[in-house]
Enzyme design. Structure first.
Site, PDB file in Angstrom:
ATOM      1  N   ARG A 167      37.422  35.890  46.876  1.00 48.93           N
ATOM      2  CA  ARG A 167      38.448  36.462  46.001  1.00 48.93           C
ATOM      3  C   ARG A 167      39.649  35.517  45.871  1.00 48.93           C
ATOM      4  O   ARG A 167      40.800  35.953  45.828  1.00 48.93           O
ATOM      5  CB  ARG A 167      38.943  37.813  46.546  1.00 48.93           C
ATOM      6  CG  ARG A 167      37.922  38.925  46.556  1.00 48.93           C
ATOM      7  CD  ARG A 167      37.592  39.364  45.134  1.00 48.93           C
ATOM      8  NE  ARG A 167      36.910  40.644  45.076  1.00 48.93           N
ATOM      9  CZ  ARG A 167      35.590  40.798  45.090  1.00 48.93           C
ATOM     10  NH1 ARG A 167      34.799  39.742  45.195  1.00 48.93           N
ATOM     11  NH2 ARG A 167      35.051  41.996  45.000  1.00 48.93           N
ATOM     12  N   SER A 241      38.197  47.422  43.535  1.00 45.10           N
ATOM     13  CA  SER A 241      38.654  47.356  44.927  1.00 45.10           C
ATOM     14  C   SER A 241      40.154  47.104  44.949  1.00 45.10           C
ATOM     15  O   SER A 241      40.614  46.103  44.393  1.00 45.10           O
ATOM     16  CB  SER A 241      37.976  46.205  45.663  1.00 45.10           C
ATOM     17  OG  SER A 241      36.588  46.361  45.667  1.00 45.10           O
ATOM     18  N   GLU A 337      44.442  43.554  46.457  1.00 52.04           N
ATOM     19  CA  GLU A 337      43.780  42.587  45.584  1.00 52.04           C
ATOM     20  C   GLU A 337      44.486  42.451  44.224  1.00 52.04           C
ATOM     21  O   GLU A 337      44.694  41.330  43.764  1.00 52.04           O
ATOM     22  CB  GLU A 337      42.307  42.987  45.415  1.00 52.04           C
ATOM     23  CG  GLU A 337      41.475  41.806  45.006  1.00 52.04           C
ATOM     24  CD  GLU A 337      40.023  42.128  44.725  1.00 52.04           C
ATOM     25  OE1 GLU A 337      39.530  43.189  45.116  1.00 52.04           O
ATOM     26  OE2 GLU A 337      39.402  41.283  44.091  1.00 52.04           O
TER      27      GLU A 337
HETATM   28  N1  EPU Z   1      31.797  51.919  53.299  1.00 49.54           N
HETATM   29  C1  EPU Z   1      32.129  53.096  53.895  1.00 49.54           C
HETATM   30  N2  EPU Z   1      32.982  53.961  53.259  1.00 49.54           N
HETATM   31  C2  EPU Z   1      33.513  53.666  52.055  1.00 49.54           C
HETATM   32  C3  EPU Z   1      33.184  52.448  51.439  1.00 49.54           C
HETATM   33  C4  EPU Z   1      32.316  51.574  52.077  1.00 49.54           C
HETATM   34  O1  EPU Z   1      31.654  53.395  54.996  1.00 49.54           O
HETATM   35  O2  EPU Z   1      34.273  54.486  51.544  1.00 49.54           O
HETATM   36  C5  EPU Z   1      30.833  51.006  53.946  1.00 49.54           C
HETATM   37  C6  EPU Z   1      29.504  51.028  53.187  1.00 49.54           C
HETATM   38  O3  EPU Z   1      28.663  52.035  53.641  1.00 49.54           O
HETATM   39  C7  EPU Z   1      28.938  49.653  53.487  1.00 49.54           C
HETATM   40  C8  EPU Z   1      30.182  48.777  53.605  1.00 49.54           C
HETATM   41  O4  EPU Z   1      31.277  49.659  53.838  1.00 49.54           O
HETATM   42  O5  EPU Z   1      28.277  49.633  54.717  1.00 49.54           O
HETATM   43  C9  EPU Z   1      30.423  47.936  52.376  1.00 49.54           C
HETATM   44  O6  EPU Z   1      30.527  48.770  51.226  1.00 49.54           O
HETATM   45  P1  EPU Z   1      30.065  48.280  49.761  1.00 49.54           P
HETATM   46  O7  EPU Z   1      28.664  47.786  49.785  1.00 49.54           O
HETATM   47  O8  EPU Z   1      30.377  49.376  48.802  1.00 49.54           O
HETATM   48  O9  EPU Z   1      30.934  47.002  49.460  1.00 49.54           O
HETATM   49  P2  EPU Z   1      32.456  46.665  49.782  1.00 49.54           P
HETATM   50  O10 EPU Z   1      32.500  45.588  50.796  1.00 49.54           O
HETATM   51  O11 EPU Z   1      33.204  47.918  50.060  1.00 49.54           O
HETATM   52  C10 EPU Z   1      32.606  44.686  48.050  1.00 49.54           C
HETATM   53  C11 EPU Z   1      33.444  44.271  46.865  1.00 49.54           C
HETATM   54  C12 EPU Z   1      33.079  45.095  45.642  1.00 49.54           C
HETATM   55  C13 EPU Z   1      31.607  44.865  45.340  1.00 49.54           C
HETATM   56  C14 EPU Z   1      30.791  45.299  46.572  1.00 49.54           C
HETATM   57  C15 EPU Z   1      29.313  45.039  46.412  1.00 49.54           C
HETATM   58  C16 EPU Z   1      35.539  43.486  47.799  1.00 49.54           C
HETATM   59  C17 EPU Z   1      37.002  43.728  47.959  1.00 49.54           C
HETATM   60  N3  EPU Z   1      34.853  44.432  47.160  1.00 49.54           N
HETATM   61  O12 EPU Z   1      32.943  46.039  48.358  1.00 49.54           O
HETATM   62  O13 EPU Z   1      33.840  44.598  44.560  1.00 49.54           O
HETATM   63  O14 EPU Z   1      31.189  45.608  44.207  1.00 49.54           O
HETATM   64  O15 EPU Z   1      31.228  44.534  47.736  1.00 49.54           O
HETATM   65  O16 EPU Z   1      29.040  43.699  46.568  1.00 49.54           O
HETATM   66  O17 EPU Z   1      35.047  42.438  48.231  1.00 49.54           O
HETATM   67  C18 EPU Z   1      35.764  44.950  43.196  1.00 49.54           C
HETATM   68  O18 EPU Z   1      36.161  43.850  43.578  1.00 49.54           O
HETATM   69  O19 EPU Z   1      36.414  45.643  42.379  1.00 49.54           O
HETATM   70  C19 EPU Z   1      34.524  45.481  43.735  1.00 49.54           C
HETATM   71  C20 EPU Z   1      34.122  46.714  43.455  1.00 49.54           C
END
Ligand code: EPU
Length: 341
Positions: A167, A241, A337
Site C-alpha cells: 500500500r 479498508s 489508509e
Molecule cells: N478477519 C476477521 N474479522 C474481520 C475481518 C477479517 O477475523 O472482520 C480475518 C479473516 O477471517 C481473515 C483475515 O482476517 O482470516 C484477513 O481478512 P481478509 O481476507 O478479508 O483480508 P484483509 O487482510 O482484511 C486485505 C486488503 C483488502 C483485500 C483483502 C483480500 C488491506 C488493508 N486490505 O484485507 O483490500 O481485498 O486483503 O486480499 O490490505 C481495500 O484495500 O480496500 C481492500 C478491501
C-alpha cells in the site's frame, strides 16, 4: 474540451464516503493538452490543489478550501506485444474495474484478482492496490507522469522507480505534489495463468465446481467474494479498508501469537510480519459497532461506513476509537489508509 473552473462545487458525487462537502474551486482535466494551461492559471498558482481520481481513498472532514482538479482522462490501448506479453496503456481517469474487465475481454490476463476495486487507473500505483494474492506492482511496466513543477512535462517512471511497497509507493513520498500520474502501462499476458492460492478464491471456485479456472472464472469469484464481504460504495458510503494491515517486528508477532494463536498473519519480508487488522478490530468486539451514522462494517471490520448522515469528523472519531481499542488490547498501532482532509 477547454478547461473550465467553477466555484463552490459539491463533492458528494466525487467521494465514495458520500461526504457532502464542497470545493472552493473546481475543474476537470479530460485532455492532457489542457494541463499546461491549468498549471499556469491563477487559480492553480494561488491555491492548494487536490488531484482527485475516483475519490475512493479520501475522507473529507471539511470543505476543501483550494482547487480540486478531477482527472477524467480517458483511453486504453495496446502499445506493443512482447512474446506472450501485451503492454497495455490506460489513462488515469479510466474506471479501474471497467478497465480490468476490458483487459479480460481482449484476452490480456493478469489483473483478474484485482476485479471490483473502486477507484481509477491513475490511483492504482499510488497506493499499490492489492487483493487476493496480487498487487498491481506485479503487473505494472511503467507509469506515465506529468511534472507539476515543469509545466506538465512528461516523465516515464519504471516499475523500480516507483519503489512499490505494501500500500505504498514513491507517489506517497518524494513524488507527492511533484508528479501527477496521467497513465499507467501494464505488462499483461496473453497466456492465462490464474492465481488461485488465496483461501477465499479456492473456496469460491470449489463451491462453483470449477477445477480448471479461466481468468474470467477468477474474476467472477473475486467479484462474488468482494460483493459478499465489502459494502458497495453506491449503496453505503465507504473507502474500502480504512486501515492498513499493520506490519510488526517478528518478536512482537511471536509474543502476540503466543497469546492469540488464531491471529491471521503473513510474512512481510525483512523479518517482519503482517497482521490482519480486521481480526484485531473484530476481537475488540467492534465489528458492526455504530456511533450514530458512522459504523464499523458488519462483515469486514477493516471497513468504516457512512450509514447516511455521518460527517467526516464522525468517521475520523470512530477511527480514533478503533485505533485506541486495538492499541490498548494488543499494543498494535493501526494506520489509516485513506487521506484525511
Ligand atoms: N478477519 C476477521 N474479522 C474481520 C475481518 C477479517 O477475523 O472482520 C480475518 C479473516 O477471517 C481473515 C483475515 O482476517 O482470516 C484477513 O481478512 P481478509 O481476507 O478479508 O483480508 P484483509 O487482510 O482484511 C486485505 C486488503 C483488502 C483485500 C483483502 C483480500 C488491506 C488493508 N486490505 O484485507 O483490500 O481485498 O486483503 O486480499 O490490505 C481495500 O484495500 O480496500 C481492500 C478491501
Amino acid at each position: 474540451m477547454t478547461l473550465r473552473f467553477t466555484r463552490r462545487q459539491p463533492l458528494k458525487p466525487f467521494n465514495t464516503f458520500g461526504m457532502d462537502v464542497a470545493a472552493e474551486h473546481y475543474c476537470e482535466l479530460d485532455d492532457l493538452a489542457d494541463l499546461p494551461a491549468l498549471l499556469a492559471s491563477d487559480v492553480y498558482r494561488q491555491n492548494p490543489t487536490l488531484w482527485l481520481g475516483g475519490g475512493s481513498n479520501v475522507l473529507f472532514t471539511a470543505d476543501y478550501p483550494g482547487l480540486v482538479a478531477r482527472l477524467t482522462l480517458k483511453g486504453a490501448r495496446l502499445l506493443e506485444t512482447d512474446g506472450d506479453d501485451a503492454i497495455v496503456e490506460a489513462a488515469a481517469g479510466e474506471n479501474w474495474h471497467a478497465f480490468v474487465q476490458h483487459t479480460l475481454s481482449q484476452g490480456w490476463y493478469g489483473l483478474e484478482n484485482l476485479s471490483l476495486i473502486p477507484g481509477t487507473v491513475g490511483a492504482c500505483p499510488v497506493q499499490n492496490i492489492g487483493a487476493y494474492g496480487v498487487e498491481v506492482k506485479d503487473r505494472i511496466e511503467s507509469v506515465v507522469c506529468a511534472q507539476l513543477e515543469r509545466g506538465g512535462e512528461p516523465l516515464l517512471l519504471s516499475n523500480a522507480d516507483c519503489r512499490f511497497g505494501y500500500r505504498d509507493s514513491v507517489f506517497k513520498h518524494e513524488a507527492a505534489g511533484k508528479l501527477l500520474v496521467t497513465a499507467v502501462r501494464f505488462r499483461l499476458s496473453r497466456q492465462p495463468a490464474p492465481r488461485t492460492g488465496y483461501g477465499d478464491i479456492q473456496q469460491q471456485l470449489a463451491a462453483a465446481g470449477i477445477a480448471a479456472p479461466t481468468p474470467q472464472d477468477v474474476s467472477e469469484a473475486v467479484i462474488r467474494i468482494r460483493s459478499s464481504k465489502l459494502p458497495n460504495p453506491a449503496e453505503l458510503g465507504n473507502a474500502g479498508s480504512f486501515f492498513k494491515n499493520p506490519v510488526v517486528p517478528q518478536a512482537q508477532a511471536e509474543a502476540l501469537l503466543a497469546e492469540h494463536p488464531a491471529l491471521p498473519h503473513y510474512p512481510a519480508g525483512d523479518g517482519r510480519v503482517k497482521l490482519a487488522a480486521g481480526w484485531l478490530i473484530d476481537q475488540c468486539g467492534l465489528k458492526g459497532y455504530r456511533d450514530g451514522d458512522a459504523g464499523v462494517h458488519a462483515r469486514q471490520a477493516l471497513v468504516l461506513v457512512n450509514y447516511g448522515k455521518a460527517s467526516g469528523g464522525d468517521i475520523r472519531a470512530l477511527a480514533q476509537k478503533v485505533q485506541a481499542a486495538v492499541r490498548q488490547r494488543f499494543g498494535v498501532a493501526l494506520e489509516a489508509e485513506p487521506i484525511i482532509l
